[in-house]
Structures are given as C-alpha cells and as structure tokens.
Motif scaffolding. Structure first.
Motif, PDB file in Angstrom:
ATOM      1  N   GLY A 259     107.251  58.418 -17.463  1.00  0.00           N
ATOM      2  CA  GLY A 259     106.915  57.783 -18.810  1.00  0.00           C
ATOM      3  C   GLY A 259     107.721  58.359 -19.840  1.00  0.00           C
ATOM      4  N   THR A 260     108.071  57.522 -20.635  1.00  0.00           N
ATOM      5  CA  THR A 260     109.152  57.802 -21.579  1.00  0.00           C
ATOM      6  C   THR A 260     108.344  58.680 -22.910  1.00  0.00           C
ATOM      7  N   VAL A 261     108.786  59.718 -23.308  1.00  0.00           N
ATOM      8  CA  VAL A 261     108.298  60.494 -24.359  1.00  0.00           C
ATOM      9  C   VAL A 261     109.547  61.020 -25.345  1.00  0.00           C
ATOM     10  N   HIS A 262     109.032  61.218 -26.558  1.00  0.00           N
ATOM     11  CA  HIS A 262     109.893  61.421 -27.643  1.00  0.00           C
ATOM     12  C   HIS A 262     109.758  62.795 -28.307  1.00  0.00           C
ATOM     13  N   SER A 263     108.886  63.578 -27.880  1.00  0.00           N
ATOM     14  CA  SER A 263     108.770  65.053 -28.114  1.00  0.00           C
ATOM     15  C   SER A 263     108.143  66.052 -27.017  1.00  0.00           C
ATOM     16  N   PRO A 264     108.574  67.177 -27.131  1.00  0.00           N
ATOM     17  CA  PRO A 264     107.982  67.880 -25.949  1.00  0.00           C
ATOM     18  C   PRO A 264     106.557  67.851 -25.717  1.00  0.00           C
ATOM     19  N   LEU A 265     106.221  67.266 -24.498  1.00  0.00           N
ATOM     20  CA  LEU A 265     104.761  66.982 -24.241  1.00  0.00           C
ATOM     21  C   LEU A 265     104.279  67.373 -23.003  1.00  0.00           C
TER      22      LEU A 265
ATOM     23  N   LEU B 205      94.403  57.281 -25.666  1.00  0.00           N
ATOM     24  CA  LEU B 205      94.979  58.407 -26.460  1.00  0.00           C
ATOM     25  C   LEU B 205      96.261  57.872 -27.333  1.00  0.00           C
ATOM     26  N   TRP B 206      96.672  58.374 -28.329  1.00  0.00           N
ATOM     27  CA  TRP B 206      97.761  58.102 -29.126  1.00  0.00           C
ATOM     28  C   TRP B 206      98.580  59.437 -29.283  1.00  0.00           C
ATOM     29  N   ILE B 207      99.806  59.040 -29.107  1.00  0.00           N
ATOM     30  CA  ILE B 207     101.064  60.040 -29.527  1.00  0.00           C
ATOM     31  C   ILE B 207     101.682  59.637 -30.584  1.00  0.00           C
ATOM     32  N   ALA B 208     101.925  60.647 -31.616  1.00  0.00           N
ATOM     33  CA  ALA B 208     102.750  60.423 -33.035  1.00  0.00           C
ATOM     34  C   ALA B 208     103.958  60.497 -32.601  1.00  0.00           C
ATOM     35  N   LEU B 209     104.863  59.496 -33.068  1.00  0.00           N
ATOM     36  CA  LEU B 209     106.395  59.315 -32.868  1.00  0.00           C
ATOM     37  C   LEU B 209     107.191  60.361 -33.969  1.00  0.00           C
ATOM     38  N   PRO B 210     108.158  60.870 -33.385  1.00  0.00           N
ATOM     39  CA  PRO B 210     108.695  61.625 -34.671  1.00  0.00           C
ATOM     40  C   PRO B 210     109.610  60.988 -35.189  1.00  0.00           C
ATOM     41  N   ASP B 211     109.904  61.209 -36.467  1.00  0.00           N
ATOM     42  CA  ASP B 211     110.568  60.479 -37.375  1.00  0.00           C
ATOM     43  C   ASP B 211     112.097  59.503 -36.891  1.00  0.00           C
ATOM     44  N   GLY B 212     112.781  60.373 -36.033  1.00  0.00           N
ATOM     45  CA  GLY B 212     113.684  59.783 -35.458  1.00  0.00           C
ATOM     46  C   GLY B 212     113.495  58.713 -34.541  1.00  0.00           C
ATOM     47  N   HIS B 213     112.468  58.417 -34.008  1.00  0.00           N
ATOM     48  CA  HIS B 213     111.952  57.459 -33.090  1.00  0.00           C
ATOM     49  C   HIS B 213     111.094  56.409 -33.547  1.00  0.00           C
ATOM     50  N   ARG B 214     110.438  56.857 -34.833  1.00  0.00           N
ATOM     51  CA  ARG B 214     109.216  55.759 -35.112  1.00  0.00           C
ATOM     52  C   ARG B 214     109.636  54.410 -35.471  1.00  0.00           C
ATOM     53  N   HIS B 215     111.046  54.259 -35.801  1.00  0.00           N
ATOM     54  CA  HIS B 215     111.523  52.788 -36.197  1.00  0.00           C
ATOM     55  C   HIS B 215     112.144  52.009 -34.907  1.00  0.00           C
ATOM     56  N   ARG B 216     111.948  52.767 -33.753  1.00  0.00           N
ATOM     57  CA  ARG B 216     112.672  52.232 -32.568  1.00  0.00           C
ATOM     58  C   ARG B 216     112.002  50.743 -32.008  1.00  0.00           C
ATOM     59  N   GLU B 217     112.711  50.085 -31.314  1.00  0.00           N
ATOM     60  CA  GLU B 217     112.065  48.797 -30.753  1.00  0.00           C
ATOM     61  C   GLU B 217     110.830  49.295 -29.869  1.00  0.00           C
ATOM     62  N   PRO B 218     109.820  48.207 -29.930  1.00  0.00           N
ATOM     63  CA  PRO B 218     108.472  48.527 -28.990  1.00  0.00           C
ATOM     64  C   PRO B 218     108.776  48.294 -27.793  1.00  0.00           C
ATOM     65  N   ALA B 219     107.919  48.888 -27.043  1.00  0.00           N
ATOM     66  CA  ALA B 219     108.079  48.629 -25.493  1.00  0.00           C
ATOM     67  C   ALA B 219     106.948  49.145 -24.781  1.00  0.00           C
ATOM     68  N   PHE B 220     106.591  48.424 -23.300  1.00  0.00           N
ATOM     69  CA  PHE B 220     105.544  48.647 -22.640  1.00  0.00           C
ATOM     70  C   PHE B 220     106.004  49.046 -21.392  1.00  0.00           C
ATOM     71  N   GLU B 221     105.357  50.214 -20.640  1.00  0.00           N
ATOM     72  CA  GLU B 221     105.766  50.761 -19.143  1.00  0.00           C
ATOM     73  C   GLU B 221     104.410  50.547 -18.663  1.00  0.00           C
ATOM     74  N   HIS B 222     104.351  50.403 -17.289  1.00  0.00           N
ATOM     75  CA  HIS B 222     103.552  50.530 -16.495  1.00  0.00           C
ATOM     76  C   HIS B 222     103.913  51.369 -15.257  1.00  0.00           C
TER      77      HIS B 222
END
Length: 320
Positions: free
Chosen positions: A183-189, A137-154
């Motif tokens: 898990g890190t999220v950037h919008s209410p999910l 699945l994909w989750i769209a990042l809101p505008d305020g977070h879409r240019h952030r540094e990439p990351a991976f979580e397990h």
C-alpha cells in the motif's frame, strides 16, 4: 468511511514531539455510522488526536447483520487524507468518484487516497455474510502530498510475519519488523493486524522513533503489561525498540504507529486542511460544485455537509 456527526467539532491536529514510552488507555465512544451500524470511535479522543499520521480510528463489531442491511454509508467527500478499510469478518462494497467498484473482504486492504478531492460510499453488499467486524481508519497526508490526484488501491496479498511463540502479524501499511506492505504511504508509518494464540509471550521489534497505539479487536491480551480488551485503544508513545505481547487466550489487535506528525492541521467533518478558510471552501464546493466528482450506483442520496461552527477553525498540535 465518513464522520456522520451532524455537529462535528473542529479537531486540531499535528505538531509536537513524541512523549517517550507511556501506557495510556484511551476511552472510546459509541457513534452511529450510516443506517444501522454503531462504531466505537477511539481517535480522535480526549487527550489524543493522532498516532503518527493516523488521525481517525473507528472499530465495529462483531455485529450480527443476518437479515439486516449492514453498513450503509451514502456518498460523501474527503480531502487531505487516506482511508483504510480493514475487515475481520464481512464485506464492504466500495464505490468512488473515480469509478472504482470494489468489494473488500477480510484481511484485504482497501486504501483510498483522497488527495485534493474525492467522494465515495461504503455498504454491505445486498447478499452478505451474517457477521460484520472490522476497523476504519484515516491517515493525514503531509503538506507535500495533500493536493495530489486521488487514487484507490485494493491489495489482496499482504506480507506476514511469524513472530514465534504464537504471534503472527499481517502488515497492512508501512513497515513492521522488516516487512513492507504494498500500500502507498506518504509518511513513515506502521499498521499491522496481529493475532496471538493462547500462551503467547513474545517481544516484537518496533522502531524507537515511532509512536504506537494498540487497538484491541478480539479476545484479551497484554500489550506492554497492560490488559487490553476488545474495543480499547492503548497509546504507547515513543522510545521502544521492542513491544512485549503476552496472552492466555487467543486474541487479536491492530498495531498503529509512525513518526510523530509535526504539521498542524484542522480536521472537520470529512475534511483535513490547514486553515478555517480551506475547510469552508471544501464544504462549499461539496454542496455547490463538482469538485469532488459523483459516485454512481449507490441506491440513495448523498450526504449533505453539516453547518460550519460559528467561530473560525484554528490549526493546533497533535495532543490535547
């Protein structure tokens, strides 16, 4: 995960308000993924592009991959989104341009935040179990977070909910019934894997302002009175405080939800942006620069980007 379509259409997502409670059973289509895996693509589809910030849903298996290579998805880029790997059976070996090397197993969360730019590959390990079954699945990042540094979580330990009456839920992302995923999220999910035993008849508390969809994974059950078989996606809209779930057999489904995504955006190939120019630049950067980094260790060439469509890509709302 990748969209391997060589002629991807421009998917214009975002914007608009929730429609209130609905019961729309959305069709999927069979799409090849890598060398030997076929997935059922449920989102985006005719009539629906997003559920909250969830903007891409593939479901696959159970597939017998004994003696087969299984999933083999070469290095490819992403920007402006998060990817979620979720398995019921099998293993997926994740490599990315940050140097991450991780084997994701059933009921473990593999969460990659592309931010401004990342590349990754996914494959079944050389020695793997005989069955592959899961969703990507994909989750769209809101505008305020879409240019952030990439990351991976397990995350191997996720909160569980015992809903009574034979229902159990693992909270994959966001919050459901008071339990919150690490898990890190950037919008209410909300994202949860729900299993039900034969004879289940319960009401699961949900957020009234969230829109939801149910993705059937195994068995057959009823969600809000609608029979749901494996590989189907039922869009439920907003406006519920509880969700009625019943089943005569053992079954499982994923519940995906979030506040309706208000931003307009463009999704093309493996990129999410806000304009045609931004998408074109990302494609050019993948083909000619080191912006997305390099994935080391995958035994094969990376994916080339398909040609852009002849007309400009235009951002638009979340529903067709």
């Amino acid at each position: 995960m990748s969209n391997l379509d060589r002629t991807p259409v421009a998917t214009r997502c975002g914007g608009g308000h929730g429609p209130g409670p609905v019961r729309d059973l959305l069709p999927g289509k069979a799409v090849p993924l890598g060398e030997s895996t076929v997935v059922r693509r449920l989102l985006p589809t005719m009539g629906r592009r997003m559920v909250g910030a969830w903007c891409f849903v593939d479901q696959y298996g159970p597939d017998d991959i004994a003696g087969e290579p299984g999933m083999q998805v070469p290095p490819h880029p992403h920007m402006g989104l998060q990817t979620v790997s979720w398995l019921h059976a099998g293993e997926v070996l994740h490599r990315d341009s940050l140097g991450s090397l991780c084997t994701v197993r059933p009921r473990e969360l593999g969460l990659m935040t592309s931010g401004r730019a990342i590349a990754h590959s996914e494959e079944s390990p050389r020695t793997h179990t005989p069955v592959l079954h899961g969703s990507q699945l994909w989750i769209a990042l809101p505008d305020g977070h879409r240019h952030r540094e990439p990351a991976f979580e397990h995350h191997t330990a996720l909160p569980e909910i015992a809903g009574g009456g034979g229902l159990r839920a693992t909270v994959v992302l966001g919050t459901l019934a008071g339990a919150t995923s690490p898990g890190t999220v950037h919008s209410p999910l909300a994202g949860a894997d729900i299993t039900v035993a034969a004879g289940t008849d319960v009401r699961l508390p949900v957020e009234e302002e969230f829109e939801y969809a149910a993705l059937a994974m195994a068995g057959g059950c009823e969600v809000d009175g609608v029979p749901l078989g494996p590989g189907a996606l039922l869009y439920l809209g907003t406006g519920r405080r509880e969700l009625h779930v019943r089943s005569d057999t053992d079954a499982s489904f994923m519940l995906l939800g979030g506040t309706p995504f208000e931003e307009q955006l463009v999704m093309w190939w493996n990129f999410i942006g806000r304009s045609s120019e931004e998408i074109a630049q990302a494609r050019e950067d993948w083909m000619t620069t080191t912006r997305f980094g390099e994935v080391h260790g995958y035994a094969g060439p990376r994916l080339d980007a398909p040609p852009l469509p002849p007309t400009p890509l235009r951002p638009r709302g979340r529903a067709r």
